[in-house]
Design a protein around this motif. Structure first.
Motif, PDB file in Angstrom:
ATOM      1  N   GLN A 224       0.826  -1.197   0.000  1.00 49.96           N
ATOM      2  CA  GLN A 224       0.000   0.000   0.000  1.00 49.96           C
ATOM      3  C   GLN A 224       0.868   1.257   0.000  1.00 49.96           C
ATOM      4  O   GLN A 224       0.590   2.219  -0.726  1.00 49.96           O
TER       5      GLN A 224
ATOM      6  N   GLU B  30      -6.092   1.596  -1.552  1.00 49.49           N
ATOM      7  CA  GLU B  30      -6.685   1.574  -0.215  1.00 49.49           C
ATOM      8  C   GLU B  30      -8.045   0.896  -0.215  1.00 49.49           C
ATOM      9  O   GLU B  30      -8.378   0.144   0.697  1.00 49.49           O
ATOM     10  N   GLN B  31      -8.837   1.115  -1.276  1.00 48.54           N
ATOM     11  CA  GLN B  31     -10.163   0.525  -1.333  1.00 48.54           C
ATOM     12  C   GLN B  31     -10.134  -0.970  -1.621  1.00 48.54           C
ATOM     13  O   GLN B  31     -11.098  -1.689  -1.362  1.00 48.54           O
ATOM     14  N   GLN B  32      -8.998  -1.465  -2.148  1.00 51.00           N
ATOM     15  CA  GLN B  32      -8.874  -2.903  -2.428  1.00 51.00           C
ATOM     16  C   GLN B  32      -8.354  -3.678  -1.217  1.00 51.00           C
ATOM     17  O   GLN B  32      -8.533  -4.891  -1.137  1.00 51.00           O
ATOM     18  N   ARG B  33      -7.743  -2.977  -0.275  1.00 50.85           N
ATOM     19  CA  ARG B  33      -7.096  -3.682   0.830  1.00 50.85           C
ATOM     20  C   ARG B  33      -8.058  -4.523   1.663  1.00 50.85           C
ATOM     21  O   ARG B  33      -7.719  -5.671   2.008  1.00 50.85           O
TER      22      ARG B  33
END
Length: 312
Positions: free
Chosen positions: A260, A267-270
């Protein structure tokens, strides 16, 4: 005493004559190799070519070098290049590069700076000149392109040693710093054995065929975060690499932090990725994932990641 002095003087004259003869042959062969490049359409320019080091060494240096491919798309320039060998061990050759060089690829200038960049090669004492050992090493180094891409590193050390028709490879890079990401790679290591159907021979008109590679360890590490791999790969009937490499992620939550921070994980995939890995880990900070090379594809966790390299 007079006879002894005469003998010593004769031996010195003989050795001196031998050194200058070899030095002349080295320069002649180097000039012939450069002339052959010119005949093949390459642009070759240099200010001077000379051999020094009498009587214990042969240090051949070319200054103000500029080499360009026939189409002019690849150009290499350096203030000097030195090739050296000991008189008592002429089958081991060391090449020394200057600290600063430039490489131009399709009009894109790349500046290379490396402290104490050198490589060496040792060939067997036979007419085919089999490559027995090769090394390359450097201290602090940077590679910087005009478009902003590049990387830096603190240290590079690599070695290849022959064992029959196989070569044991070991390479280690410390402090690797890609220019386009904020995270650094503390350590990159490769320990492997590459098997060929014959040794690499400098005088052979054909290259040996690749038979397989045994990855003892591939390791990327930053602090307590590490990604390691091991396995065996061989060419299949169609010439694609086939086999399995087992990957292990140590401190996988920390790995997500690094990805990241480097901009490689949005961030939205984490949350999605973290949830999937947590389910696989079952409370552990280690995750093991087999990566399969088969039918020309590379797969992991039921997903096709990319095409497998074709090596034959």
């Amino acid at each position: 005493m007079r006879t002894l002095l005469l003998v010593i003087a004769a031996l010195f004259a003989l050795l001196s004559g031998g050194w200058f003869l070899v030095a002349w042959q080295i320069e002649s062969r180097a000039e012939a190799a450069l002339a052959d490049l010119r005949a093949r359409g390459f642009s070759v320019d240099y200010a001077d070519l000379s051999t020094t080091g009498f009587p214990s060494r042969f240090d051949t240096t070319a200054t103000n070098l500029r080499l360009a491919t026939p189409d002019g798309r690849v150009i290499w320039e350096a203030p000097f290049l030195r090739v050296t060998a000991l008189s008592i061990r002429p089958n081991r050759v060391t090449t020394l590069w200057p600290q600063d060089q430039t490489l131009t690829l399709a009009g894109q200038r790349i500046d290379l700076s490396a402290k104490d960049l050198r490589a060496s090669a040792t060939v067997g004492l036979s007419t085919d000149l089999p490559l027995d050992e090769a090394t390359i090493g450097s201290g602090l180094a940077t590679v910087q392109a005009e478009n902003g891409l590049g990387f830096g590193m603190d240290r590079l050390a690599a070695r290849a040693a022959r064992s029959g028709s196989a070569y044991d490879l070991f390479a280690e890079v410390e402090g690797l710093r890609p220019a386009t990401v904020s995270a650094n790679i503390g350590l990159l290591r490769l320990d492997a054995r590459v098997t060929l159907d014959a040794p690499l021979e400098l005088r052979s008109p054909t290259a040996p065929r690749f038979r397989g590679v045994a990855l003892r360890e591939v390791r990327l590490a930053q602090g307590d975060v590490a990604l390691t791999g091991s396995g065996t790969l061989e060419p299949d009937a169609q010439g694609y690499l086939a086999g399995t490499v087992n990957l292990t992620a140590e401190n996988w939550p920390g790995l997500l932090d690094l990805l990241q921070a480097a901009g490689l994980l949005a961030e939205q995939q984490r949350p999605f990725v973290e949830g999937a890995l947590a389910q696989m880990a079952q409370g552990s900070d280690r995750i093991e994932v087999p990566v399969t090379f088969a039918d020309g594809k590379v797969e992991a966790l039921g997903l096709v990641l990319l095409e497998a390299p074709r090596v034959l």
